[in-house]
Structure formats: structure tokens, C-alpha cells
Motif scaffolding. Sequence first.
Motif, PDB file in Angstrom:
ATOM      1  N   ALA A 151       4.261   7.222   3.913  1.00  0.00           N
ATOM      2  CA  ALA A 151       4.468   5.976   3.172  1.00  0.00           C
ATOM      3  C   ALA A 151       5.964   5.694   2.994  1.00  0.00           C
ATOM      4  CB  ALA A 151       3.777   6.079   1.817  1.00  0.00           C
TER       5      ALA A 151
ATOM      6  N   ASN B 150      -3.163   9.481   2.401  1.00  0.00           N
ATOM      7  CA  ASN B 150      -2.219   9.005   1.376  1.00  0.00           C
ATOM      8  C   ASN B 150      -1.047   9.974   1.260  1.00  0.00           C
ATOM      9  OD1 ASN B 150      -3.761   6.715   0.773  1.00  0.00           O
ATOM     10  ND2 ASN B 150      -5.149   8.002  -0.432  1.00  0.00           N
TER      11      ASN B 150
ATOM     12  N   LYS C  15       0.846  -1.203   0.000  1.00  0.00           N
ATOM     13  CA  LYS C  15       0.000   0.000   0.000  1.00  0.00           C
ATOM     14  C   LYS C  15       0.885   1.259   0.000  1.00  0.00           C
ATOM     15  CE  LYS C  15      -3.732   2.285   0.026  1.00  0.00           C
ATOM     16  NZ  LYS C  15      -3.979   3.353   0.917  1.00  0.00           N
ATOM     17  N   ALA C  16       1.973   1.200   0.758  1.00  0.00           N
ATOM     18  CA  ALA C  16       2.883   2.359   0.829  1.00  0.00           C
ATOM     19  C   ALA C  16       3.466   2.664  -0.550  1.00  0.00           C
ATOM     20  CB  ALA C  16       4.001   2.084   1.835  1.00  0.00           C
TER      21      ALA C  16
ATOM     22  N   PHE D 170      -2.311   6.003   5.760  1.00  0.00           N
ATOM     23  CA  PHE D 170      -1.103   6.828   5.606  1.00  0.00           C
ATOM     24  C   PHE D 170      -1.435   8.308   5.745  1.00  0.00           C
ATOM     25  CE2 PHE D 170      -0.011   2.811   3.679  1.00  0.00           C
ATOM     26  CZ  PHE D 170       1.257   2.588   4.169  1.00  0.00           C
TER      27      PHE D 170
ATOM     28  N   VAL E 207       0.907   4.353  -2.650  1.00  0.00           N
ATOM     29  CA  VAL E 207       0.756   5.780  -2.299  1.00  0.00           C
ATOM     30  C   VAL E 207       1.841   6.591  -2.996  1.00  0.00           C
ATOM     31  CG1 VAL E 207       0.971   7.444  -0.389  1.00  0.00           C
ATOM     32  CG2 VAL E 207      -0.398   5.377  -0.069  1.00  0.00           C
TER      33      VAL E 207
END
Length: 433
Positions: free
Chosen positions: A425, A420, A7-8, A398, A11
Motif C-alpha cells: 500500500a 492488506n 484503499k491504500a 494489496f 490499509v
Amino acid sequence: MTPLEKKAIEVLNKNWKGNFSIPCENLYPFQWFWDSGLIAIGFAHFDMSKAEKEIFTLLDAQWDNGFIPHIVFHSETDSYFPGADFHHSSLHPQASKKYKTTGITQPPVTGFVLEELYRISSDKEATLNFIKTVIDKVYFNHEYFYNNRDPKDEGLIYIYHNWESGTDNSPIWDDIWETMNPPEYTFERRDTTHVDASQRPSKREYDHYLHIIEIAKEHNYNDQKIAELSPFLVQDPLFNALLIKSNESLIKLYHLIENNEEKIKQLHNWQSKAIHSFNTKLFDEEIGAYIHYDLRNEKPLKYLSSSSFSPLFAGIPNKQRATSMIKLMLDKFGGDHQYLCASFDPTSDRFNPKKYWRGPVWINLNWMLYRGVSEYEYEDVAERIKKDSIEIIEKNGFYEYFDSRKEIHEKENAGYGGNNFSWSAALLIDLIR
Ligand code: DGY
């Protein structure tokens, strides 16, 4: 790869705009100096060419006098206030001709970021070759600071605007606002259309922010005039610690590059003066940590904040002092009911755990404290900071900043500001790798 890391990366890739990154959609639609540096650390773990491009673009906006602006306005969007037209930095004769920028700067992270890229790189030779193409710009930036932002030749740099500190609305600045009485400007805020106003600075605070820039503009952003006239002139421990950390990184990197003896010598001169003044002038025995100094009004600003502990990241305190600072951090900021590390003293009546830099936890400061505390070999405390940082992101997403009170995270979303958010992130990736 864990889902959180995946997910990081998403982002970061989403906030990538071709040759630089935005901190987050809508709220911050341009390139910011210290964001950019910290974002590059995240990219370095999975896409070194983006990390290099990020830094290259930032340094491409450097002014002819070595100054690096806090925002590079790459587009015309009006979703942000105050934009390029308000700042009007082309009033300065040496401003960038290529980019529209602000005429204020931000914490000088670039030096240590280059060292981070080298540390992370799996192709050291290629990364060093990139570093060779940009390192002199970073050196030139440090030279700008020591030649133009240190009127008393103390080795300590002043900032002339709260936005230069990075800790924009810290309660520390309230003391300075009390010395000013700016006009009530008419303007349209944009930040509060993207984020709940209770999480952002007040209108009256913005009057102060704009007023300082108006004064700088009246004098074409001339450094001497600013030093003479700006109502805000502060020696900030976070800003100066990051400059010292970056000096140290430049020394290490110049040794790898060779034939840079003169620059290494100059960097050592800056370091010895800076570290001495830092430890004598900015350490407050009563508080037990480092504090800000108001150069305009010649008085120490006796407040404890996460910036007070940031010198740990640059190896500035001796072991004994570091030990007592870490204990203080745990006692005041690190109880069982708290996430480390609130941005401002939780025992102060100025503490506000939801409002930007008046209390919430920030991942960039946590990352620096994690690194600093590890260097002093307090592994258990370092692990706690790391664990807390990961946990608040896992629970909320985030976000730009987070509530420091654990109970709130059990009840509701406790991530605030932009979502985000790139450096949350980027530094999460670095923490878990
Ligand atoms: C903002 O607009 O709040 C930015 O952080 C200024 O740099």
C-alpha cells in the motif's frame, strides 16, 4: 484521489498501532525493520507525523552497539513463530533493555527513507528538524555494520541469516542448506495457519533457519563468534546496495544539517571502498549482473534474482553495465507473458511463481527497480515496472506478493501471502503520486 489510493491509505491506517505499523494482521503482528522504513514513505504522503513516529519507534529499539533488530516485539501475541522467547536476544549484553527484539537485522533502509521523507515533505524545515533528532542513530547503525560485519575490511557487509536478507527463502540459500544438516526441531508453525503452506517455506527450511539462531544464541549473539561459526555468512547484493544507497542519503542530509564534516568524510570512505568491492567482487560477467557471495564457503552463488538488479537503485553500475543489466531484465523477466519483476530467474528449475521469494513479484523490489531504472534514464522500462506494479494490485488487492505469470491473473486471484500488506500500500501511494 483515486479509489485505489484511498484503499491504500485505509490499509496503512488499519495496520497502524499507535506508534508503529504491522506489515499485516495475523501473519506479521509486530514491527519489522525494512517494512517499517518503506511504510514510512507511504505515510509521508498523507500523514507525516505517523511517518516520523514509525521511524522514531524503530530507532528507539536500537541496541547500545548500534545494531537495529529485524523484529521489535511490541506485544505478547503468539500468532507468530518464532517469537521473542525463542530469539532471546537479551543474551547479548548490549541488546535493547526497553523492547524485546530479535538478534538478527534486516536490509538497512533507514538512511534513504529519511531522504525520502525530506523529498516528500511540504514543510522541509520541520522534516529536517525531525531528521536531526534521529540521523545520528542511523549513522551509528552503519558504523556498527562496518566495524562488526566486515571481517576482511572489504567494505562489504555480511549477513548471517537468510531472514537478514529480507528475501527469506530465495533458492540461492538452497546451496547453503546443502552444506548444513540441522536437527529436526519440534515446533509449531504459525505462518501456515494464516497462509496456504504452498506459498511459504518448508518445515525443513525452518529447521535451518532455527539452527542458525541456536548457534548465535549459544554465543550470546557475539558478532566475532558468529563470523567464526555461523554456517550462513553471505555478502548479499541487495543488502549492500541498500546500505550504499543509505550512506549516500546520509551524506546529502548531513550537508543540509551542517557541522558534520567528520561523519561526511567517514561516509565517503565507506562509500569508495564499498562501491569498488561491490563492482569487482559481486558482479558476475557470465551472468551479466550482480550475485551473492558465500563468505563461509568462499564461493560465488551464481544465480540471477531481482536482488541482482537492485544495485541500479544505488547507482552502483556504470551506464554501460546498467544498460546491459536492464536488457537482461527485460529478456529474462519481462516477456509479454510476464509481470516485472519476478524475484528469481524464471528460466531456472528452482523458480516457483507462488512461493514467497522463489519467484513471485514483490512491490518493494519493483519500487526500487523503478527508481533505479529511472535514474539511468530508461523511462520506458521504468514506466513498465510502474504499470505492472499498479496493475497487479488493481487486479488482486494489496497482497504481499504476486504471481509473475500474466495468464494466472486472468483465471484466479494471483496475489499471495498476507493481504492488506502495508508496504504494498505504502509504495503504491508513492508510485502514483
Ligand atoms: C517471516 O516470518 O517469514 C518473516 O519474514 C521473517 O522476517
